[in-house]
Structure formats: structure tokens, C-alpha cells
Design a protein around this motif. Structure first.
Motif, mmCIF file in Angstrom:
data_model
loop_
_atom_site.group_PDB
_atom_site.id
_atom_site.type_symbol
_atom_site.label_atom_id
_atom_site.label_comp_id
_atom_site.label_asym_id
_atom_site.label_seq_id
_atom_site.Cartn_x
_atom_site.Cartn_y
_atom_site.Cartn_z
ATOM 1 N N LEU A 264 0.629 -1.666 0.462
ATOM 2 C CA LEU A 264 0.247 -0.207 0.058
ATOM 3 C C LEU A 264 0.960 1.102 -0.385
ATOM 4 O O LEU A 264 0.210 2.437 -0.504
ATOM 5 C CB LEU A 264 -0.985 0.274 1.263
ATOM 6 C CG LEU A 264 -2.202 -1.186 0.953
ATOM 7 C CD1 LEU A 264 -2.544 -1.094 2.303
ATOM 8 C CD2 LEU A 264 -2.807 -0.706 0.295
ATOM 9 N N LEU A 265 1.994 1.549 0.722
ATOM 10 C CA LEU A 265 2.659 2.152 0.441
ATOM 11 C C LEU A 265 3.420 2.881 -0.871
ATOM 12 O O LEU A 265 3.421 4.231 -1.296
ATOM 13 C CB LEU A 265 4.215 1.618 1.085
ATOM 14 C CG LEU A 265 5.699 2.712 0.974
ATOM 15 C CD1 LEU A 265 5.236 3.971 1.962
ATOM 16 C CD2 LEU A 265 6.852 1.304 1.352
ATOM 17 N N LEU A 266 3.522 2.024 -1.779
ATOM 18 C CA LEU A 266 3.438 2.323 -3.347
ATOM 19 C C LEU A 266 2.508 1.818 -3.720
ATOM 20 O O LEU A 266 2.978 0.968 -5.089
ATOM 21 C CB LEU A 266 4.704 2.320 -3.788
ATOM 22 C CG LEU A 266 5.558 2.912 -2.667
ATOM 23 C CD1 LEU A 266 6.929 2.320 -2.843
ATOM 24 C CD2 LEU A 266 6.234 4.275 -2.668
ATOM 25 N N PRO A 267 1.037 2.507 -4.173
ATOM 26 C CA PRO A 267 0.831 1.568 -5.097
ATOM 27 C C PRO A 267 0.929 1.654 -6.815
ATOM 28 O O PRO A 267 0.800 1.192 -7.580
ATOM 29 C CB PRO A 267 -0.410 2.716 -5.114
ATOM 30 C CG PRO A 267 -0.312 4.050 -4.258
ATOM 31 C CD PRO A 267 1.055 3.459 -3.812
ATOM 32 N N SER A 268 1.795 2.515 -6.708
ATOM 33 C CA SER A 268 1.886 3.510 -8.291
ATOM 34 C C SER A 268 3.677 2.772 -8.651
ATOM 35 O O SER A 268 3.870 3.241 -9.839
ATOM 36 C CB SER A 268 1.705 4.461 -8.800
ATOM 37 O OG SER A 268 1.729 5.475 -8.154
ATOM 38 N N SER A 269 4.454 2.254 -8.511
ATOM 39 C CA SER A 269 5.926 2.225 -8.585
ATOM 40 C C SER A 269 5.632 1.635 -9.796
ATOM 41 O O SER A 269 6.391 1.773 -9.874
ATOM 42 C CB SER A 269 6.454 1.854 -7.114
ATOM 43 O OG SER A 269 6.283 -0.136 -7.045
ATOM 44 N N SER A 270 5.269 0.556 -9.827
ATOM 45 C CA SER A 270 5.629 -0.521 -11.345
ATOM 46 C C SER A 270 5.750 0.036 -12.545
ATOM 47 O O SER A 270 5.435 -0.046 -13.818
ATOM 48 C CB SER A 270 4.555 -1.341 -11.393
ATOM 49 O OG SER A 270 3.351 -1.122 -11.303
ATOM 50 N N THR A 271 5.281 1.430 -12.707
ATOM 51 C CA THR A 271 5.149 2.013 -13.872
ATOM 52 C C THR A 271 6.488 3.618 -13.644
ATOM 53 O O THR A 271 6.107 3.849 -15.006
ATOM 54 C CB THR A 271 4.121 3.667 -13.592
ATOM 55 O OG1 THR A 271 4.409 4.407 -12.566
ATOM 56 C CG2 THR A 271 2.771 3.110 -13.164
ATOM 57 N N ALA A 272 7.274 3.291 -12.875
ATOM 58 C CA ALA A 272 8.453 3.747 -13.661
ATOM 59 C C ALA A 272 8.731 3.086 -14.265
ATOM 60 O O ALA A 272 8.807 2.287 -14.855
ATOM 61 C CB ALA A 272 8.935 3.350 -11.881
ATOM 62 N N LEU A 273 9.691 4.432 -15.334
ATOM 63 C CA LEU A 273 10.238 3.685 -16.949
ATOM 64 C C LEU A 273 11.767 3.154 -16.181
ATOM 65 O O LEU A 273 13.017 4.245 -16.691
ATOM 66 C CB LEU A 273 10.217 4.744 -17.484
ATOM 67 C CG LEU A 273 10.480 4.418 -18.872
ATOM 68 C CD1 LEU A 273 10.184 3.618 -19.367
ATOM 69 C CD2 LEU A 273 10.599 5.670 -20.009
ATOM 70 N N SER B 210 10.057 -1.983 -9.925
ATOM 71 C CA SER B 210 9.002 -2.762 -9.794
ATOM 72 C C SER B 210 9.346 -4.265 -9.048
ATOM 73 O O SER B 210 8.229 -5.022 -8.924
ATOM 74 C CB SER B 210 7.767 -2.887 -11.194
ATOM 75 O OG SER B 210 8.898 -3.339 -12.195
ATOM 76 N N GLN C 130 4.908 3.778 -23.844
ATOM 77 C CA GLN C 130 5.951 5.444 -24.025
ATOM 78 C C GLN C 130 7.002 5.329 -25.099
ATOM 79 O O GLN C 130 6.876 4.541 -25.740
ATOM 80 C CB GLN C 130 6.471 5.172 -21.939
ATOM 81 C CG GLN C 130 5.369 5.428 -21.197
ATOM 82 C CD GLN C 130 6.139 6.022 -19.927
ATOM 83 O OE1 GLN C 130 6.215 4.849 -18.991
ATOM 84 N NE2 GLN C 130 6.550 6.626 -19.435
ATOM 85 N N ASN D 36 0.783 0.629 7.991
ATOM 86 C CA ASN D 36 1.196 -0.627 7.542
ATOM 87 C C ASN D 36 1.730 -0.525 8.788
ATOM 88 O O ASN D 36 2.419 0.119 9.356
ATOM 89 C CB ASN D 36 1.410 -0.035 6.151
ATOM 90 C CG ASN D 36 1.733 1.367 5.438
ATOM 91 O OD1 ASN D 36 3.019 1.223 6.560
ATOM 92 N ND2 ASN D 36 1.516 2.123 4.675
ATOM 93 N N ALA E 9 3.290 4.751 7.007
ATOM 94 C CA ALA E 9 4.271 5.748 6.490
ATOM 95 C C ALA E 9 4.137 5.392 5.591
ATOM 96 O O ALA E 9 2.583 3.861 4.814
ATOM 97 C CB ALA E 9 5.754 5.490 6.278
ATOM 98 N N ALA E 10 3.535 6.723 4.607
ATOM 99 C CA ALA E 10 2.592 6.419 3.368
ATOM 100 C C ALA E 10 3.011 7.168 2.224
ATOM 101 O O ALA E 10 4.158 8.820 2.472
ATOM 102 C CB ALA E 10 1.506 6.685 3.478
ATOM 103 N N VAL E 11 3.360 7.200 0.775
ATOM 104 C CA VAL E 11 3.991 7.275 0.133
ATOM 105 C C VAL E 11 2.986 8.103 -0.720
ATOM 106 O O VAL E 11 3.206 7.040 -1.611
ATOM 107 C CB VAL E 11 5.721 7.404 -0.671
ATOM 108 C CG1 VAL E 11 6.191 8.459 -2.348
ATOM 109 C CG2 VAL E 11 6.615 7.070 0.644
ATOM 110 N N GLN F 164 0.599 9.124 -12.585
ATOM 111 C CA GLN F 164 -0.453 9.949 -11.631
ATOM 112 C C GLN F 164 -0.797 11.151 -12.069
ATOM 113 O O GLN F 164 -2.372 11.612 -11.848
ATOM 114 C CB GLN F 164 0.342 10.109 -10.064
ATOM 115 C CG GLN F 164 -0.019 8.612 -9.607
ATOM 116 C CD GLN F 164 1.377 8.099 -10.162
ATOM 117 O OE1 GLN F 164 2.397 8.985 -9.921
ATOM 118 N NE2 GLN F 164 1.928 6.800 -10.102
ATOM 119 N N ASP G 181 9.383 11.082 -13.756
ATOM 120 C CA ASP G 181 9.333 9.151 -13.089
ATOM 121 C C ASP G 181 10.872 9.053 -12.884
ATOM 122 O O ASP G 181 11.168 7.940 -13.124
ATOM 123 C CB ASP G 181 9.238 8.991 -14.916
ATOM 124 C CG ASP G 181 8.765 7.385 -14.247
ATOM 125 O OD1 ASP G 181 8.576 7.089 -13.619
ATOM 126 O OD2 ASP G 181 9.092 6.967 -15.329
ATOM 127 N N GLY H 26 11.280 6.745 -10.209
ATOM 128 C CA GLY H 26 11.040 5.748 -10.052
ATOM 129 C C GLY H 26 11.674 5.787 -8.624
ATOM 130 O O GLY H 26 12.204 6.310 -7.710
#
Lengths: 206, 206, 206, 206, 206, 206
Positions: free
Chosen positions: B9-18, C122, E29, E60, E64-66, E73, E164, E166
Motif C-alpha cells: 500500500l505504501l507504493l501503489p504505482s511504483s510499477s509504472t516507473a520507467l 517494481s 511510452q 501498515n 508510513a505512506a508515500v 498519476q 518519473d 522511480g
């Protein structure tokens, strides 16, 4: 005997090198510019631009014309970080105060004389009358202007450090757009009457 | 209890990093390179290149072979600003005078010895015989060459500061292309007979 | 008759071009690299690096050696966006998990075999055993490693997309630095005993 | 009442912004260009170049002159990624085959007519006769040339995507430098007699 | 009378300038980012991001949350070389040791206090407790961390020099991925028991 | 036994890596920024900026304050391509229409509400009232503004994609500089009386 073919074995894939990327202006853009037209469809004419042969039409209220050869008009420049524009200034002609949001400019006078200048971030002012053969540089993003300095038509060519330099004319952005008068007044200190007068001239709404 | 999922949950979108952009070499290019293959289809093999295992074929008139691992051959390099090539020089082998239009080169000798050099814009000449373990740098766009300096096959690896460095061999560009002889002669000072002789060898027309 | 001198009139200032910028490593750096050594003092030896002739010394706890040819060791690379390193892995040798903070890496195996891999943002894992002639790319800033995969010494050369790529070995940064154990534990989830044990081995304090 | 001073409180340090970096050509260079002259010493004349007013001297063997306005001649361009050159071609004049190692070029014809062209990495040839007002682009690092195409003097201006584009004239690099004849012959396929003949004309030694 | 239309003649094509490139996150991309959404479909909402209004969920294991506002996004940032993230740290909260593979970070504390630090390539350690209004910079690719330093929730905003950047959290990459335990152990010097224990907590396999 | 020292043999020169380049603001600048302070003199405080703790002084005619943390104020950012500024807007406060000549901006509202907007090169207008937690992006070089939208003080933080973004406030450049009134009038279409009135307020001369 086929020495040529033998030699080609040296470099089976050199033809894939991206020496250039002639823009396909019909496809979506990317942050680095247009997609590349297929190299097999590229001809010498993709590397040539013919739009500067005639003077721009200066029969307008500023007696000036800017004819761009940016990537949209000259797709051979796509991705190459350079572009040109022709500037025509009739007697009394003016290129109003403007900026290029993402390019440095170098201006070369080829006919007549032009009073040109810019203002720096620290509000220093640099201006001078330029004559045929003179060159002046306008650093990126700074307010600058060009005014015909003689009684005859002047011609100059601007070179830009981007193939898509942009052009934002301050008074057109303010008085020829839909930015509400109230916002203009409070963010520029201009009087209401002045804003309304120029909106009427330049076509602004709200 | 699912601590792992909670942590995600910490990083819901990290998988999008290029992190990388493995090139889709079937799609049109952009000024920054090929489109990215979908990350979900990327496997470890996209990051590995196997074309350097065997020597290049040096049975040609220059007794040399350049095997590129540029973005077109090794799509995992796409957009990363680096690429490699293997250089094989049989006894008597030569990589003719050439440039890489958009990359610096670093050459590492792994077998044999090579006489290598370049010429600067101010016409200074820098050359030396390199032995196994030596490295030489050739700055971007400058004319350079490699010549086998021993009686045995030499092997070297070139690294480039671009994933698509290009390669322009001067004599092939001149004598293996369709550039008319008359233009060659007037722009190089070479004699007509010399130009015609080399066009016959290298396959040039006009 | 002096045709040569006449021709030189064509280009009175070409000698000022910055074809290269051999680093003066005794002067302060700039964000773009070292100051340039005066072109008049540059010789061919500035463009050649000789440090890869002998294997690195692998008589250490990781049975490995990384010999850099970055701008500090090879000033001819200064500002050119490329550099190399030689990697020696004795039997059982390991380059521990590490990153290059500002460069992509391409690794070429020239002797032996190496198990190499990286982890993406990721958390996808890409690894494989590489053999002589294989090449693998490690995108910028990502954790990666190399492990000798055979019983004999392996040698590889890494190329980087920066003349100063940096190298941060995770376990040395953690356990060989002055980062307090308490901070390590809370930011890595490692046990106190584990941290203390590795600090003793790797020289960390606090 | 001092509203101006009050307003200045808004931006106590705006005067430090690096809008431009007029080059101090007496100090050592860096990979990004010359050091910046102190902003307090900068005047409008730093942004203006006057060297294009007169034609270049074409009384030489190529009947041509290239007058650069690169950072060394026009320090106001330093770091801005753009520069210019004036090209004069007398009747029969030629700019021999050359490259700019680190810049794209855009050429604008302002007088007469010029046959101009370039050769790509894949040995495709692109050339055409250009007339007044025509523009042609020559991508970075590729061999190109300009030949006066009429019986009268021609004038053109080149714009470059670098403030220090460099210029390497192939035949001068080969025949006007100290590159040994033997190396030239083996890396270009030219005959010994041809090489010796041109060395005599262009001043080469060895 | 149509002065507005007349004035528009000045710049027939200015509307093509690529002032911005709002990302089309549904298309493939490129190395320079997402394709640009058609300018005619862009609205003010494309330039606004609303995801920072509420605190991130800190229930969690790291408390923490990022919350990222990267190009995926916030497509309005596409290609602009900048992005943000909101950081929430509950009492006892920690952002574990991590890197941003391709961006520098600047962290601004807006609530509470945070112990933050990084380790350099030369294993120097820089850390300090930051309070509301303090800013700290973490150079690209280097290991860094943030720990709540008070008994109350802290909030900070990170700015990145990439759209982006990462995010690679070291312990999740090691213990929450499929990297085999044996490889982890040999490349980090960690004990087998420690690796297995953390894999159980963080979800790693193999 | 000295395992730590043995391990160090692995990387004899890693300490030279240019992870960061803390600016020496007393030395001349280069196009890439300030010279680097010697790494041996760098401390954690070089990476921390404390100037945002107190509100800026808004007792001025625009009831606003911009407090920059650019490279000149925060030398740790030098060369990193990122910087920040704190924006305070008292009730009725306005940041007048302005541009950042060389940076994109992202604005984050942390207190109150702000009406913010920009105008594109094609004279499209994008504006909206932003509330706490909202973020808006202003692309490089385009005219934009911020106006307090509530009756209470607002606070926002701007992040820039340059460590030296510059700031040019249109009306101060025009009416607070030495640009002659006649030039202002002809390049902006403003009336003489309006120009004179604002010059009196903003301190302009000529």
C-alpha cells in the motif's frame, strides 16, 4: 567479383542509424518531438524549406510579419534542436514584446536597421540599433522586442536553439485571450480602462 | 495476516516507473529512440545480447569486421545512451577512416595490437599503437581509424556514448554512394582518375 | 607560393573548437566535470589509458576487483559521458549488490562465466548466467550484482553512460560507514545482531 | 514613500539568476563552455556581434570564406547551444567536404545560388541547388558540402545547434596535417601518388 | 474592422508550439516519456493534481505512506523533468532505506520532525533531524531514509528532478522479490537465517 | 586481520565520484552552474536549507513574498536541476504576472486558497482556484500568476526543474527598469499615460 558487396558485410546494420528524424506531423507528438517518418520515404526535399523566398505580409496593425521555419513547418528539423524564422518589418513595423519559452535566439539583420533589446531577470535592459550584418543574442525566456529603426523595410533572420521554440507575445497573451480583465489588472497593475481598450483592439474576451 | 500486501500500500504505482525502455523496433522511432515494449512482456533476455561470441567475418577487402550492438540489434539499450561494437581485424586488417556522427567512442583492445588514431578540428593528429588492455578515446564526430599492428588477428571492443552512434566511413560515403564524381572531385581536390578508380572498387555510381 | 597558408585563411579560428576537454584533475570541478587542460599541452597519451593490462588484485574477502577508468583515472574521458571499468572475479568471487547512481552500465564477459542480475523499481528480478562474449545491460541506479559462475577466474568489462558513474555498494554503505546501527535496523528491518556482526567485518562504526 | 524599494523586498536575490553566461575567453574552459564574465561587467555589446558586415576574403584556392560567430568570437553565445557563420562563395567557390563534429546545421541562402548536399550513415546522398531564401538542414556529424552554383558571388548564413560546433574539413585533415601518408593510403584506399600530390598542395607533412 | 484577425496573420502556426505535453498514459511510452494528448483536448484540469488533500494511509508495518504525483498519476508533468510526492509518517513511522534511480530529491517538512539522511558513494554519511520549514536535498541514486523524529504524525513533500523518478526500497527489492536467498546472501553478506526471516515478513520467494 | 582494508582495495578511487557538487558561490560561474566546493569540506549542513521556517514579509504593495531556495541561497542544489521557493500571500496578495525563463514550475498549496493560472503560446488560458493540497504545473517560460483567493493568508511551495530558474515579473521588467517609455508603448500598445503612471509607482526611469 563483387568487392562492393563484400565490403558491405562489414556493416550489416548501419542503415538503421538515426542520423535524422524527419517529423511525421500527422502523428501524436512526444516530449522529444514528432515521430520519425520512415527513412525509406525521406527525400532531399524533406531537408529543404522554401518559405522564406517572399517577404511576409506586413499589412497588419504591427506592420510586421514573422514567418516560422519550426518543426511544424519544416519537419526535417524535428529533434535537431534548431530552427529559423524570417522577420519582416515595414517602415514603422514592430515585433511586440515577447518571449520564446524554450529557446535562445540569435538575430541576424540582412536588410535595413532594427532597434532590438531584451530585459534580464534582474531588470537590466540591453538594447541597441542593429544594422545589416549585425547579430544579437536574446537568452531563453527573456522579454525582448524588435522595432524598425529606419524608414525602409527591414529583414532579419532569427535562429533558435530548439526546433519548436514557441512564441508568446505579451500583449496578445493578455489582451487577445480569454484571461478576465480583473485578473489582468490585479496581476499587471494596469488600469481597467487601459485593459478594456486593448482587449477591444486585440480581440480579448472576459 | 498479510504484511506484504500491507506494505505494498505504501507504493501503489511504483510499477509504472520507467526504469528502462526496451525498444519496440517494429514501431516508428522518435527523436529519443524507439517506443518502449510493454514492461509486462519484458524478460531477462531483453537485457542480454549474444552476438559477440564469434569473430566477425573478416574475409573481405578490408580484412575487418565491425559487429554492432546498437539499439537496433540490442533493443534493451534503447534510450540509455550507451552501446557497444566488436571489432575484428585479421592480419593486415583495417577499419577505414570514419566518424560516429553522434557519439564519443572508447576502444578497448582485448587481443593483438592495433594502431589507432584521430584527427582534431584543428588538424592535430593523435595516434599510437595499442596493445592488449589499452584503451583509447575518440571524441565525437572526429575522423579516426584502426589498423592491425601485428601479424595476428586483433580483437577490440568499442563503447559509444549513444545507443545509436551511427558510422560513416569516409571512402564508402564518397566512392560507394551515388554522389557524382564531379562533386567529389571539387569538394575533395581528388583527381578524376582516382575517383573513378575507387568508385569501381567500392560500387559508387554517377 | 603558399597555398596552404591561403587555405588557412578560410578558418582563422577553428583551432578554438572544443573537440575534447581533457580534465585537469588538480582544479576544482564543475557540475559538468573537470576544467579542460590547455589544448596546447594535450598529447596522444591523454587519450590513452593503460590500467587494464594486469588483472586487479582479488586477494580480498570478496575475491573480486573493480578497476575503474573513470574521468579521475582517465582524464581524457572528462565531459564525454562514457567510461569503463575492468572486473576481475576469482573463483568464488562476487561483486556485492550495488548501484551506479548516475549511469547505465553495459557488461561484456571476456573470460569465464558470470551470474549477473538486477532488480527493477517494481521489484522484478532479471538474472542469468553470462558466458564469454555475452553482454548485459543494467539500467541506471538499479541494484545489481555479479557472481563468478565457474571454477575459474572471470574477467569482464563494464561500460558506463557517464564519465563519473559512481559506485555505491549497499552492504559497505550500510556496514562500512558511520551510519548508526539503530538507524540501519529501523530502515532495513535487519536484526541488531546481524547489523553488529557485519559492522565488525566491514569496519562500520556507531 | 518608496513603493519601488518595498516591491524589491519581494525578490531579494533575483539578481543572481543565470539568465546568460557571457564567456570569459581568457580563463580555462569546462565541458559546458567558458566561465561566465561577471554580470556586473556585462554590457549590451557583449550580446552583439559585428563580424558579418563585410564579405569574407575569398582570394584563396577554394574561392570561399567561412566567418564564424562561435563562442570564441561571440562570447555572448557561451553555453546557449547556438551559433552562426557567414559563408561567402565567389564564382567557382567551394566549401570542401566537411563535418561539424557536435552540431546540426541549418543553411540559409541570402544571395546567389548554392549546390549543397550531405551523405547519410547509410550512404544515401541528398543534394540540391538552393536559391535565395532557401534553407537546408545538415544533420550532426555527417559529411556535407557547398558549391557556388551560379556565376556570381553567393552568400549564405549557417546556424548551428551548439555554441562551439567545430569544423573538420576532410581533405585538410588528411592532406594538411601530420598524418603519415602510409596511414592515409591504407585507411582511405587512395593511391600514394594522389596523397603525395595533395599533401604538397595542402601543406601536409609525413 | 478585424484587427484581431489581422494580427493573427503575424503567426499563422504558433498554435503548434509544444509548450507542454500532457501524457496519454494509455499509449506506449518513449524514452522521453508518454505521447502527448492532443492539445485541443487539454483542459485546465490536466495541469492540476488533487491527490495530496488527505493523508496517506499509514496503517501498515512501516507506519508510513508515500503518495506519488509522478507522470503516471499527474500526466500534466509528462516530459517536464519534475514531480512531487507526499510523505506521511505516523508516530514511529519510517521510509525504509531507498533510492530514486533517476532523480535528485528535495524534501520539505511541513509538519512534525523527521530524521533524514543519505550515504554517498564514498560512504560518507549525512543525516540530521529536520523540523517544519527545513529542506534537505538527496542527490540522485544515493541511499537515503526518513524516520519520524517526534511522537506525532509528520508530513513532508518531496520534489524530484524527473517526472518519473522511480523508487527502489532496498529491503523490499531484496526480501519482497523473487531474488533467490542464496544470491542475496552472497551479494550482501547477510546470514541465511536473517534473509529467510525477512523474506517471510516481506513476501519474497525463492 | 583487516578485512575492511582488504575490501577497500576493491575500489581505490570511488571517493572521487561526483555524487554532488555543492556550489562555491564565491567563484565565477560556468554554464552548468557554480564550481564544486571541495568534498572534504562538505558537511550535512550543506544539504539543508533553513530559510522557509518563517513567513516572508508581505508588508509591501503586492502583499506577497517569494522566498527562493535556488542555488545561490542553497548551494547544495547546485547542478542538480531542482530548486524550491516559498510563496506567502497575505489577504489580497498577488504574485504579478511573471515567467521563469528556464524552468518548469509545480506549485503546492499548503495553506489557504490561491487562484492560479497560465497562458500558453497559442493564447489559451488555464486557471483555477486551488485549495490546500492541490498542485498545479506551469510549463517553462509561460506567463503565469497567483492571487490569494480567500480572506486569509495563503502559503504555497513552488518546485522548479532548474537549480537557477530565474524570475521575470512582467510589469517590473517594463515599469521598474530603464526601458524607455517610448519603447514600452510601441512594443506593448499601452498608452503613454499608463506607462508613465506605472513607472512612477514601480521606479522605472527613461
Amino acid at each position: 567479383m563483387l568487392p562492393f558487396l563484400l565490403l558491405l558485410l562489414l556493416l550489416p546494420s548501419s542503415s538503421t542509424a538515426l542520423d535524422f528524424c524527419v517529423g511525421d506531423i500527422t502523428a501524436p507528438q512526444t516530449p522529444s518531438g514528432y515521430h520519425c517518418k520512415s527513412p525509406t520515404k525521406v527525400t532531399v526535399n524533406d531537408f529543404i524549406f522554401n518559405g522564406f523566398e517572399k517577404p511576409g505580409n506586413t499589412t497588419n496593425i504591427i506592420k510586421a510579419a514573422v514567418s516560422p521555419a519550426f518543426a511544424a513547418q519544416f519537419p526535417g528539423l524535428n529533434g535537431l534542436g534548431i530552427s529559423l524564422a524570417r522577420l519582416d518589418l515595414a517602415a514603422g513595423g514592430v515585433v511586440p514584446l515577447h518571449t520564446h519559452p524554450s529557446a535562445n535566439e540569435v538575430l541576424l539583420i540582412v536588410q535595413g536597421s532594427i532597434l532590438a533589446g531584451f530585459i534580464s531577470s534582474s531588470n537590466s535592459v540591453y538594447y541597441k540599433t542593429l544594422y545589416k550584418g549585425d547579430v544579437m543574442v536574446f537568452p531563453q525566456g527573456l522579454l525582448h522586442f524588435q522595432i524598425n529603426a529606419g524608414g525602409i523595410p527591414s529583414v532579419a533572420y532569427a535562429s533558435f536553439s530548439s526546433s519548436d521554440p514557441g512564441l508568446q507575445i505579451t500583449s496578445i497573451s493578455l489582451f487577445g485571450s480569454s484571461l478576465p480583465s480583473k485578473i489582468i489588472e490585479v496581476t499587471t497593475f494596469l488600469d481597467h480602462a487601459q485593459v478594456k481598450k486593448l482587449k477591444a483592439v486585440l480581440g480579448g474576451v472576459n
